[in-house]
Scaffold this active site. Structure first.
Site, PDB file in Angstrom:
ATOM      1  CG  HIS A 238      15.126 -33.818  63.880  1.00 15.82           C
ATOM      2  ND1 HIS A 238      13.890 -33.558  63.323  1.00 15.82           N
ATOM      3  CD2 HIS A 238      15.913 -32.759  63.534  1.00 15.82           C
ATOM      4  CE1 HIS A 238      13.933 -32.409  62.675  1.00 15.82           C
ATOM      5  NE2 HIS A 238      15.137 -31.891  62.797  1.00 15.82           N
ATOM      6  CG  ASP A 240      18.078 -29.142  63.484  1.00 19.36           C
ATOM      7  OD1 ASP A 240      17.410 -30.123  63.100  1.00 19.36           O
ATOM      8  OD2 ASP A 240      17.704 -27.964  63.329  1.00 19.36           O
ATOM      9  CG  HIS A 294      12.889 -29.256  65.642  1.00 16.68           C
ATOM     10  ND1 HIS A 294      14.146 -29.364  66.218  1.00 16.68           N
ATOM     11  CD2 HIS A 294      13.118 -29.202  64.311  1.00 16.68           C
ATOM     12  CE1 HIS A 294      15.070 -29.357  65.277  1.00 16.68           C
ATOM     13  NE2 HIS A 294      14.473 -29.273  64.101  1.00 16.68           N
ATOM     14  NE  ARG A 304       5.467 -26.004  57.653  1.00 17.77           N
ATOM     15  CZ  ARG A 304       6.628 -26.422  58.141  1.00 17.77           C
ATOM     16  NH1 ARG A 304       7.054 -27.650  57.933  1.00 17.77           N
ATOM     17  NH2 ARG A 304       7.373 -25.605  58.871  1.00 17.77           N
TER      18      ARG A 304
HETATM   19  C1  LIG Z   1      23.772 -32.561  59.145  1.00 13.79           C
HETATM   20  C2  LIG Z   1      22.524 -32.683  58.825  1.00 13.79           C
HETATM   21  C3  LIG Z   1      21.757 -33.959  58.845  1.00 13.79           C
HETATM   22  C4  LIG Z   1      20.357 -33.505  58.563  1.00 13.79           C
HETATM   23  C5  LIG Z   1      20.591 -32.321  57.670  1.00 13.79           C
HETATM   24  C6  LIG Z   1      21.648 -31.558  58.379  1.00 13.79           C
HETATM   25  C7  LIG Z   1      21.040 -30.907  59.618  1.00 13.79           C
HETATM   26  C8  LIG Z   1      19.844 -31.641  60.227  1.00 13.79           C
HETATM   27  C9  LIG Z   1      19.709 -33.130  59.907  1.00 13.79           C
HETATM   28  C10 LIG Z   1      18.245 -33.649  59.803  1.00 13.79           C
HETATM   29  C11 LIG Z   1      17.364 -32.635  59.109  1.00 13.79           C
HETATM   30  C12 LIG Z   1      17.611 -33.970  61.113  1.00 13.79           C
HETATM   31  C13 LIG Z   1      16.290 -34.749  60.871  1.00 13.79           C
HETATM   32  C14 LIG Z   1      16.501 -36.024  60.124  1.00 13.79           C
HETATM   33  C15 LIG Z   1      17.198 -35.801  58.771  1.00 13.79           C
HETATM   34  C16 LIG Z   1      17.567 -37.166  58.209  1.00 13.79           C
HETATM   35  C17 LIG Z   1      16.184 -35.193  57.797  1.00 13.79           C
HETATM   36  O1  LIG Z   1      14.969 -35.516  57.916  1.00 13.79           O
HETATM   37  O2  LIG Z   1      16.521 -34.503  56.852  1.00 13.79           O
HETATM   38  C18 LIG Z   1      18.473 -34.952  59.019  1.00 13.79           C
HETATM   39  C19 LIG Z   1      19.384 -34.476  57.908  1.00 13.79           C
HETATM   40  C20 LIG Z   1      20.090 -35.543  57.127  1.00 13.79           C
HETATM   41  O3  LIG Z   1      20.660 -36.479  57.707  1.00 13.79           O
HETATM   42  O4  LIG Z   1      20.121 -35.401  55.911  1.00 13.79           O
HETATM   43  O1  LIG Z   2      10.481 -27.809  57.844  1.00  8.55           O
HETATM   44  C1  LIG Z   2      10.451 -27.664  59.056  1.00  8.55           C
HETATM   45  O2  LIG Z   2       9.625 -26.952  59.632  1.00  8.55           O
HETATM   46  C2  LIG Z   2      11.451 -28.390  59.934  1.00  8.55           C
HETATM   47  C3  LIG Z   2      12.614 -28.958  59.182  1.00  8.55           C
HETATM   48  C4  LIG Z   2      13.677 -29.456  60.104  1.00  8.55           C
HETATM   49  O3  LIG Z   2      13.509 -29.556  61.282  1.00  8.55           O
HETATM   50  C5  LIG Z   2      14.982 -29.808  59.540  1.00  8.55           C
HETATM   51  O4  LIG Z   2      15.130 -29.831  58.295  1.00  8.55           O
HETATM   52  O5  LIG Z   2      15.901 -30.061  60.348  1.00  8.55           O
HETATM   53 FE   LIG Z   3      15.436 -29.811  62.312  1.00  8.64          FE
END
Ligand SMILES: C=C1C[C@]23C[C@H]1CC[C@H]2[C@]1(C)CCC[C@@](C)(C(=O)O)[C@H]1[C@@H]3C(=O)O
Ligand SMILES: O=C(O)CCC(=O)C(=O)O
Ligand SMILES: [Fe+2]
Length: 374
Positions: A238, A240, A294, A304
């Site tokens: 994804h 951010d 990333h 981790r």
């Molecule tokens: C606004 C946001 C949505 C997420 C948390 C914050 C910033 C990054 C987003 C996220 C981490 C991107 C990857 C997918 C996600 C669903 C996650 O795995 O946490 C995303 C977050 C979210 O929607 O909660």
């Molecule tokens: O934990 C990590 O290394 C990445 C987490 C991440 O990309 C996120 O929370 O948006």
């Molecule tokens: Fe991220």
């Protein structure tokens, strides 16, 4: 009838011999783990390590060098690490240590602070309250951090109060640590915004001022060991959606960045913060800098942990590039690459209508005109 959502209890789930199907990132989704989805199988990214010492000393030559390497990294993949950041190492250690108390809480207590759909703060196990497949192999605690208490709704609550009132008095110290940690992250983010301004050749305080009264999110991530790590992700690929991400990871490793057309591992360093450009900042610099693609892998043996600070603008501010940057675009058809928007619109899109991935921003701009948020 919809099936009940999966309960991500690490002590139980990691002992199951087979990965539950909800965690398999299936073929055809565009996000299947590649055949090499194992830690240690990938190249290690040779990203610039930006030393901030010269910036703090006001050394013009060092600032020029730092901004040049930031420019190069952000034009190619949107990612770099910073050292000599002046964040106290004992504060960073304390912030990691306090995660123990959070992640070792009994499930019943975690569920008491569980996030509901659309909410940003609280506990989440594998995001199972929101998604039913391609679940991430992680647990998270998220805390909102408003720089200015600019209204009286929940968001104005400061981190230490939220932690203490939701988890109990025994978390008073944890609340204090995360409050201090957020303050340090805010200060560091403003330094990075200043360097980003210099590196883009715009008025050097422009981005710093824009984000001075922002509102951010601190997220604690725990990725437990997983029996079949090659079938899943801790956090799937994804970008951010936020503006800037400041991440600190332990030494286990698993974070990867897509750079030069391949996935490359980020070497963990306890003395450094990982900085990612997010979609909102990409829009603010008219697409000159890349939002970083990333992901985080999991492994068979070791849990981790990472601490992630997501920086966002104040909710009523219009996200748009500074005029001098737009005026400098050589290709006049590209003078504005993206329309204006406000952070809450993109946030609503990622929380209610779309799961953040590599095309979030484009999909958001297609959705925006039809939303009633305009
Ligand atoms: C606004 C946001 C949505 C997420 C948390 C914050 C910033 C990054 C987003 C996220 C981490 C991107 C990857 C997918 C996600 C669903 C996650 O795995 O946490 C995303 C977050 C979210 O929607 O909660
Ligand atoms: O934990 C990590 O290394 C990445 C987490 C991440 O990309 C996120 O929370 O948006
Ligand atoms: Fe991220």
């Amino acid at each position: 009838m919809s099936s009940p959502c999966i309960m991500f209890d690490p002590s139980m789930i990691q002992n199951q011999p087979k990965l539950p199907k909800e965690f398999i990132w299936s073929k055809g989704s565009g996000y299947e783990p590649d055949s090499n989805n194992q830690q240690g199988n990938h190249d290690v990214l040779n990203e610039p390590l930006v030393d901030l010492e010269g910036f703090f000393r006001g050394d013009e030559e060092a600032i020029k060098q730092a901004s040049e390497s930031i420019n190069k990294a952000c034009m190619t993949h949107g990612f770099f690490q910073v050292t000599n950041h002046r964040v106290d190492s004992s504060l960073i250690r304390a912030a990691h240590d306090q995660m123990d108390g959070l992640f070792k809480l009994p499930m019943e207590k975690k569920l008491r602070v569980q996030k509901n759909k659309g909410e940003m703060c609280g506990y989440s196990g594998a995001h199972a309250h929101r998604f039913s497949k391609q679940l991430p192999w992680k647990e998270t605690f998220s805390f909102g951090y408003n720089y200015v208490d600019n209204d009286d709704d929940q968001e104005g609550v400061i981190v230490s109060d939220y932690i203490k009132s939701s988890l109990g008095d025994e978390f008073e110290f944890a609340g204090w640590v995360y409050q201090r940690y957020c303050e340090a992250m805010k200060d560091l983010s403003l330094v990075i915004f200043e360097l980003l301004g210099i590196s883009l050749g715009v008025e050097k305080q422009h981005f710093r001022k824009f984000f001075e009264d922002g509102n951010s999110l601190l997220r604690c991530n725990s990725y437990p060991p997983c029996k079949e790590p090659s079938l899943t992700f801790g956090t799937g690929p994804h970008c951010d959606p936020t503006s800037l991400t400041i991440l600190h990871q332990d030494l286990v490793g698993g974070l990867e960045v897509f750079a030069n057309n391949k996935w490359q591992a980020v070497r963990p360093r306890l003395d450094a913060f990982v900085i990612n450009i997010g979609d909102t900042f990409m829009a603010m610099c008219n697409g000159r800098y890349k939002s970083c693609l990333h992901r985080a892998l999991v492994n068979k043996k070791r849990e981790r942990r990472s601490l992630v600070f997501f920086v966002n603008p104040r909710k009523d501010k219009v996200v748009k590039p500074p005029q001098d940057l737009v005026d400098r675009e050589e290709d006049t058809t590209m003078s504005r690459r993206y329309p204006d928007f406000k952070w809450p619109q993109l946030l609503e899109f990622t929380q209610m209508h779309y799961r953040a991935d590599v095309t979030t921003l484009q999909s958001f701009f297609q959705w925006l005109p039809s939303s009633n948020l305009l």
